[in-house]
Scaffold this motif. Structure first.
Motif, PDB file in Angstrom:
ATOM      1  N   VAL A 135       6.423  -1.443 -12.919  1.00  0.00           N
ATOM      2  CA  VAL A 135       5.445  -1.605 -11.848  1.00  0.00           C
ATOM      3  C   VAL A 135       5.336  -3.082 -11.514  1.00  0.00           C
ATOM      4  CG1 VAL A 135       3.076  -1.214 -11.102  1.00  0.00           C
ATOM      5  CG2 VAL A 135       4.171   0.411 -12.657  1.00  0.00           C
ATOM      6  N   VAL A 136       5.563  -3.418 -10.254  1.00  0.00           N
ATOM      7  CA  VAL A 136       5.481  -4.796  -9.792  1.00  0.00           C
ATOM      8  C   VAL A 136       4.372  -4.889  -8.765  1.00  0.00           C
ATOM      9  CG1 VAL A 136       6.679  -6.701  -8.672  1.00  0.00           C
ATOM     10  CG2 VAL A 136       7.940  -5.165 -10.202  1.00  0.00           C
ATOM     11  N   GLN A 137       3.420  -5.750  -9.014  1.00  0.00           N
ATOM     12  CA  GLN A 137       2.308  -5.955  -8.090  1.00  0.00           C
ATOM     13  C   GLN A 137       2.726  -6.998  -7.061  1.00  0.00           C
ATOM     14  OE1 GLN A 137      -1.867  -5.703  -9.574  1.00  0.00           O
ATOM     15  NE2 GLN A 137      -1.908  -7.855  -8.990  1.00  0.00           N
ATOM     16  N   GLU A 138       2.842  -6.567  -5.817  1.00  0.00           N
ATOM     17  CA  GLU A 138       3.270  -7.439  -4.740  1.00  0.00           C
ATOM     18  C   GLU A 138       2.051  -7.969  -3.990  1.00  0.00           C
ATOM     19  OE1 GLU A 138       5.705  -4.535  -2.819  1.00  0.00           O
ATOM     20  OE2 GLU A 138       7.524  -5.123  -3.930  1.00  0.00           O
ATOM     21  N   ARG A 139       2.293  -8.791  -2.992  1.00  0.00           N
ATOM     22  CA  ARG A 139       1.186  -9.431  -2.281  1.00  0.00           C
ATOM     23  C   ARG A 139       0.279  -8.411  -1.614  1.00  0.00           C
ATOM     24  NH1 ARG A 139       0.014 -11.365   2.815  1.00  0.00           N
ATOM     25  NH2 ARG A 139       1.995 -10.592   3.637  1.00  0.00           N
ATOM     26  N   GLU A 140       0.859  -7.376  -1.047  1.00  0.00           N
ATOM     27  CA  GLU A 140       0.061  -6.394  -0.310  1.00  0.00           C
ATOM     28  C   GLU A 140       0.098  -5.001  -0.909  1.00  0.00           C
ATOM     29  OE1 GLU A 140       1.439  -6.510   3.702  1.00  0.00           O
ATOM     30  OE2 GLU A 140       0.110  -8.160   4.237  1.00  0.00           O
ATOM     31  N   GLY A 141       0.813  -4.824  -1.985  1.00  0.00           N
ATOM     32  CA  GLY A 141       0.899  -3.471  -2.529  1.00  0.00           C
ATOM     33  C   GLY A 141       1.565  -3.429  -3.886  1.00  0.00           C
ATOM     34  N   LEU A 142       2.047  -2.246  -4.237  1.00  0.00           N
ATOM     35  CA  LEU A 142       2.695  -2.022  -5.522  1.00  0.00           C
ATOM     36  C   LEU A 142       4.098  -1.470  -5.315  1.00  0.00           C
ATOM     37  CD1 LEU A 142      -0.066  -2.461  -6.937  1.00  0.00           C
ATOM     38  CD2 LEU A 142       0.542  -0.558  -8.433  1.00  0.00           C
ATOM     39  N   HIS A 143       4.998  -1.887  -6.201  1.00  0.00           N
ATOM     40  CA  HIS A 143       6.347  -1.330  -6.272  1.00  0.00           C
ATOM     41  C   HIS A 143       6.420  -0.565  -7.583  1.00  0.00           C
ATOM     42  CE1 HIS A 143      10.613  -1.118  -5.303  1.00  0.00           C
ATOM     43  NE2 HIS A 143      10.844  -1.271  -6.595  1.00  0.00           N
ATOM     44  N   PHE A 144       6.625   0.755  -7.503  1.00  0.00           N
ATOM     45  CA  PHE A 144       6.533   1.645  -8.666  1.00  0.00           C
ATOM     46  C   PHE A 144       7.856   2.365  -8.850  1.00  0.00           C
ATOM     47  CE2 PHE A 144       5.343   5.146 -11.304  1.00  0.00           C
ATOM     48  CZ  PHE A 144       4.150   4.823 -11.932  1.00  0.00           C
ATOM     49  N   GLN A 145       8.385   2.286 -10.078  1.00  0.00           N
ATOM     50  CA  GLN A 145       9.658   2.936 -10.379  1.00  0.00           C
ATOM     51  C   GLN A 145       9.555   3.648 -11.722  1.00  0.00           C
ATOM     52  OE1 GLN A 145      12.976   0.315  -9.960  1.00  0.00           O
ATOM     53  NE2 GLN A 145      14.505   1.950 -10.034  1.00  0.00           N
ATOM     54  N   SER A 146      10.021   4.905 -11.767  1.00  0.00           N
ATOM     55  CA  SER A 146       9.937   5.704 -12.986  1.00  0.00           C
ATOM     56  C   SER A 146      11.177   6.585 -13.105  1.00  0.00           C
ATOM     57  CB  SER A 146       8.681   6.588 -12.961  1.00  0.00           C
ATOM     58  OG  SER A 146       8.643   7.461 -14.067  1.00  0.00           O
ATOM     59  N   ARG A 147      11.683   6.702 -14.328  1.00  0.00           N
ATOM     60  CA  ARG A 147      12.800   7.605 -14.606  1.00  0.00           C
ATOM     61  C   ARG A 147      12.595   8.212 -15.987  1.00  0.00           C
ATOM     62  NH1 ARG A 147      17.347   8.310 -11.928  1.00  0.00           N
ATOM     63  NH2 ARG A 147      16.892   6.445 -10.711  1.00  0.00           N
ATOM     64  N   ARG A 148      12.557   9.529 -16.057  1.00  0.00           N
ATOM     65  CA  ARG A 148      12.271  10.203 -17.311  1.00  0.00           C
ATOM     66  C   ARG A 148      13.408  10.015 -18.310  1.00  0.00           C
ATOM     67  NH1 ARG A 148      10.231  16.267 -16.873  1.00  0.00           N
ATOM     68  NH2 ARG A 148       8.695  15.142 -15.581  1.00  0.00           N
ATOM     69  N   TRP A 149      13.041   9.798 -19.569  1.00  0.00           N
ATOM     70  CA  TRP A 149      14.022   9.659 -20.636  1.00  0.00           C
ATOM     71  C   TRP A 149      14.833  10.947 -20.772  1.00  0.00           C
ATOM     72  CZ3 TRP A 149      15.224   5.208 -23.015  1.00  0.00           C
ATOM     73  CH2 TRP A 149      14.290   4.167 -22.979  1.00  0.00           C
ATOM     74  N   GLY A 150      16.128  10.784 -21.065  1.00  0.00           N
ATOM     75  CA  GLY A 150      16.987  11.935 -21.300  1.00  0.00           C
ATOM     76  C   GLY A 150      17.407  12.659 -20.048  1.00  0.00           C
ATOM     77  N   LYS A 151      17.287  12.013 -18.882  1.00  0.00           N
ATOM     78  CA  LYS A 151      17.686  12.626 -17.621  1.00  0.00           C
ATOM     79  C   LYS A 151      18.715  11.743 -16.918  1.00  0.00           C
ATOM     80  CE  LYS A 151      14.878  16.184 -17.756  1.00  0.00           C
ATOM     81  NZ  LYS A 151      15.341  17.587 -17.693  1.00  0.00           N
ATOM     82  N   PRO A 152      19.940  11.666 -17.435  1.00  0.00           N
ATOM     83  CA  PRO A 152      20.941  10.773 -16.852  1.00  0.00           C
ATOM     84  C   PRO A 152      21.392  11.174 -15.461  1.00  0.00           C
ATOM     85  CG  PRO A 152      21.936  12.194 -18.509  1.00  0.00           C
ATOM     86  CD  PRO A 152      20.455  12.412 -18.603  1.00  0.00           C
ATOM     87  N   ASP A 153      21.151  12.425 -15.070  1.00  0.00           N
ATOM     88  CA  ASP A 153      21.583  12.872 -13.751  1.00  0.00           C
ATOM     89  C   ASP A 153      20.637  12.439 -12.647  1.00  0.00           C
ATOM     90  OD1 ASP A 153      19.452  14.411 -14.498  1.00  0.00           O
ATOM     91  OD2 ASP A 153      20.376  16.339 -14.015  1.00  0.00           O
ATOM     92  N   GLY A 154      19.568  11.733 -13.010  1.00  0.00           N
ATOM     93  CA  GLY A 154      18.646  11.227 -11.996  1.00  0.00           C
ATOM     94  C   GLY A 154      17.471  12.131 -11.701  1.00  0.00           C
TER      95      GLY A 154
END
Length: 258
Positions: A135-154
């Motif tokens: 999670v990156v807090q930007e000037r006007e919002g948030l950038h959120f990225q998540s990937r579940r463990w054990g799911k290499p296919d995306g």
């Protein structure tokens, strides 16, 4: 004022929490995106226990994806547990009823904290999974990225940027915004016994803002169905403090024990 995430704004504390009896945990939910999609009722019926009725708004069923920051987690009367008080989380939920009471049913919950996922599975029978999150807090919002463990296919991944683009408002009773956000009961199923439980939550009404959303990836529901394109409704909330009650069984005839 239009636009701009209120990074430094404070979350209003719960008013007179001593008046609330029986709660066992305090949590704060911050920088939430409420992303809502209409989903065919028959798709959800396969994923929700038969003893729960799928709740609808004007005949439509909904699924929501909610990324946020969890902070201030602590059990009542105890100091904060080290390494468990602040972490990102993302929930996928739909809307259900048991008897005359409406609430939410989680299709999945992903969090970066392995201790919390283990505790929540044990105490609340919730379908938590561990995920790698940034999670990156930007000037006007948030950038959120998540990937579940054990799911290499995306599968079970989410990648988006979001920010508020309106003044704060309280959702009015009877509106879709109110129906989707003002929910104070969760329902869950015990994986072994298949019994249904519920737990109540209390917090002040959401101070909502319309949200701008740039969605790069969303496979959170692909194991069961696809959420195509951008959501029909996107809202942002700076956050609330909440109180959580212990879970209780729902009576077998489908009428909750309250």
């Amino acid at each position: 004022m239009e636009g701009g995430l209120p990074i430094k704004s404070t979350i209003h504390p719960i008013k007179r929490p001593s008046d609330q009896k029986g709660w066992i945990m305090r949590q704060t939910w911050e920088h939430l995106l409420f992303a809502h999609w209409v989903v065919p009722l028959d798709v959800l019926r396969k994923l929700v226990p038969d003893t729960l009725q799928i709740d609808t708004f004007e005949g439509q069923a909904w699924v929501s994806i909610i990324p946020f920051m969890m902070t201030g987690v602590r059990l009542r009367g105890l100091p904060p547990i080290p390494f468990t008080t602040t972490f990102p989380e993302i929930n996928v939920r739909t809307y259900v009823k048991a008897g005359q009471k409406s609430g939410i049913y989680f299709l999945s919950l992903d969090a970066s904290n392995p201790m919390i996922t283990a505790i929540a599975k044990q105490w609340y029978r919730l379908p938590y999974a561990r995920a790698a999150m940034q999670v990156v807090q930007e000037r006007e919002g948030l950038h959120f990225q998540s990937r579940r463990w054990g799911k290499p296919d995306g599968a079970e991944a989410f990648h988006a940027s979001y920010r508020p683009v309106s003044d704060c408002f309280f959702a009015e009773s009877g509106t879709l915004e109110y129906w989707l956000t003002e929910r104070y009961t969760l329902f869950c199923e015990c994986s072994r016994s298949k019994k249904i439980f519920h737990a109540d939550v209390y917090h002040e009404p959401w101070r909502l803002q319309k949200a701008s959303l740039e969605l790069q990836e969303n496979t959170m529901t692909h194991a069961a169905f696809s959420l195509e394109g951008t959501p029909q409704l996107a809202l942002y909330a700076r956050g609330v403090q909440s109180l959580v009650w212990p879970i209780k069984p729902v009576k077998s005839e489908g009428k909750p024990s309250w």
